[in-house]
Enzyme design. Structure first.
Site, short mmCIF file in Angstrom:
data_model
loop_
_atom_site.label_atom_id
_atom_site.label_comp_id
_atom_site.label_asym_id
_atom_site.label_seq_id
_atom_site.Cartn_x
_atom_site.Cartn_y
_atom_site.Cartn_z
N LYS A 127 0.66 -1.40 -0.26
CA LYS A 127 -0.20 0.23 0.70
C LYS A 127 1.10 1.42 -0.09
O LYS A 127 1.79 1.07 0.17
CB LYS A 127 -0.85 -0.59 1.47
CG LYS A 127 -1.95 -1.00 1.00
CD LYS A 127 -2.99 -1.12 2.46
CE LYS A 127 -4.04 -1.81 2.16
NZ LYS A 127 -5.12 -1.52 3.38
N TYR A 151 -12.09 -1.36 -4.16
CA TYR A 151 -12.85 -1.83 -2.78
C TYR A 151 -13.94 -1.48 -2.56
O TYR A 151 -14.62 -1.39 -2.29
CB TYR A 151 -11.61 -0.86 -1.68
CG TYR A 151 -11.16 -1.14 -1.13
CD1 TYR A 151 -11.10 -1.80 -0.68
CD2 TYR A 151 -9.91 -0.36 -1.49
CE1 TYR A 151 -9.63 -2.66 0.35
CE2 TYR A 151 -8.42 -0.65 -1.10
CZ TYR A 151 -8.50 -1.64 -0.71
OH TYR A 151 -7.16 -1.56 0.39
N ASN A 200 -2.12 0.17 6.31
CA ASN A 200 -1.31 -0.86 7.11
C ASN A 200 -0.79 -1.83 6.35
O ASN A 200 -1.01 -2.89 6.28
CB ASN A 200 -2.84 -2.14 7.69
CG ASN A 200 -4.29 -2.08 6.77
OD1 ASN A 200 -3.62 -2.01 5.34
ND2 ASN A 200 -4.60 -3.46 7.04
N HIS A 234 -2.52 -5.14 1.31
CA HIS A 234 -3.93 -5.84 0.66
C HIS A 234 -3.41 -7.18 0.82
O HIS A 234 -2.51 -7.83 0.21
CB HIS A 234 -4.32 -4.92 -0.08
CG HIS A 234 -5.48 -6.49 -0.02
ND1 HIS A 234 -6.75 -5.85 -0.37
CD2 HIS A 234 -5.86 -6.78 -1.14
CE1 HIS A 234 -7.36 -6.34 -1.15
NE2 HIS A 234 -7.00 -6.89 -1.45
N GLU A 236 -9.74 -9.57 -7.89
CA GLU A 236 -9.10 -8.86 -7.72
C GLU A 236 -7.62 -8.71 -8.79
O GLU A 236 -6.90 -7.95 -9.69
CB GLU A 236 -8.74 -8.79 -6.56
CG GLU A 236 -8.99 -8.31 -5.08
CD GLU A 236 -8.76 -8.54 -4.13
OE1 GLU A 236 -7.58 -9.05 -3.48
OE2 GLU A 236 -10.47 -7.95 -2.86
P1 IDP Z 1 -8.11 -6.27 5.87
O1 IDP Z 1 -8.00 -5.71 4.73
O2 IDP Z 1 -7.35 -7.40 6.55
O3 IDP Z 1 -9.03 -7.50 4.45
P2 IDP Z 1 -11.07 -5.12 5.57
O4 IDP Z 1 -11.75 -5.23 6.40
O5 IDP Z 1 -11.76 -5.87 4.57
O6 IDP Z 1 -9.32 -5.66 6.46
O7 IDP Z 1 -10.69 -3.59 5.31
C1 IDP Z 1 -10.42 -2.92 3.88
C2 IDP Z 1 -9.46 -2.30 4.47
O8 IDP Z 1 -9.76 -1.28 4.79
C3 IDP Z 1 -8.00 -2.44 5.48
O9 IDP Z 1 -7.05 -3.17 5.38
C4 IDP Z 1 -7.95 -0.83 6.27
O10 IDP Z 1 -6.65 -0.60 5.38
C5 IDP Z 1 -9.21 -0.05 6.04
N1 IDP Z 1 -9.94 0.01 7.05
C6 IDP Z 1 -10.39 -1.60 7.45
N2 IDP Z 1 -10.87 -0.61 9.12
C7 IDP Z 1 -10.86 0.58 8.55
C8 IDP Z 1 -11.08 1.82 9.55
O11 IDP Z 1 -12.31 0.97 10.69
N3 IDP Z 1 -10.46 2.82 9.66
C9 IDP Z 1 -10.01 3.32 8.50
N4 IDP Z 1 -9.16 2.39 7.71
C10 IDP Z 1 -10.18 0.74 8.04
MG MG Z 2 -10.55 -7.25 2.97
#
Ligand code: IDP
Ligand code: MG
Length: 137
Positions: free
Chosen positions: A9, A49, A112, A115, A126
């Site tokens: 990312k 997304y 984070n 992805h 994807e």
């Molecule tokens: P994942 O990436 O571990 O699959 P998902 O729940 O699919 O997690 O969420 C997609 C992405 O959205 C996360 O990797 C993160 O970058 C972002 N995200 C998830 N939850 C939050 C939040 O509460 N605040 C801001 N960004 C979030």
């Molecule tokens: Mg996800």
């Protein structure tokens, strides 16, 4: 063999951590089938997304993902989808186990570092969103 889709990312790319993450990908036994650097537009990030469109963080997430260049990849291994999710660690870096990429390189639940697809259906969508068949030979 299974394929999954991965992103380094914009936070991790900007911090210069792309090389270290790719090094871990190889040392953990993945084959890199596809790889390219992209600078997503807001619309491209929203399309990727789309499944999260109703979530409260959708605007923040798509702003972040279009804030700078990233690296998109197709990775291959036995059980690649679960294997890559395990190497990434929990969505929130604060909860990700030591040794995982999000623990080492992530800074917040949004920023984070990486992805990964969560299931075969999402992996198929994807991979096809970013790569043609010819790019995955
Ligand atoms: P994942 O990436 O571990 O699959 P998902 O729940 O699919 O997690 O969420 C997609 C992405 O959205 C996360 O990797 C993160 O970058 C972002 N995200 C998830 N939850 C939050 C939040 O509460 N605040 C801001 N960004 C979030
Ligand atoms: Mg996800």
């Amino acid at each position: 063999m299974e394929r999954t889709f991965a992103i380094i990312k914009p936070d991790a790319f900007a911090a210069g951590n792309g090389g270290r993450i790719i090094s871990r990908i190889y040392s953990e036994g993945f084959k890199v089938v596809g790889l390219k650097k992209l600078y997503l537009s807001k619309i491209e990030a929203e399309g990727f997304y789309a499944v999260h469109r109703e979530r409260p963080f959708f605007g923040e997430l798509t702003d972040f993902m279009s804030s700078g260049p990233c690296i998109v990849m197709v990775l291959e291994a036995e059980g690649a989808i679960v294997k890559w999710r395990e190497l990434m660690g929990a969505t929130n870096p604060a909860a990700a186990k030591p040794g995982t990429l999000r623990n080492e390189f992530g800074s917040s639940v949004g920023e984070n570092a990486t992805h990964g697809s969560d299931a075969p259906e999402t992996a198929a969508f994807e991979m096809a969103y970013f790569f043609s068949g010819l790019e995955l030979l």
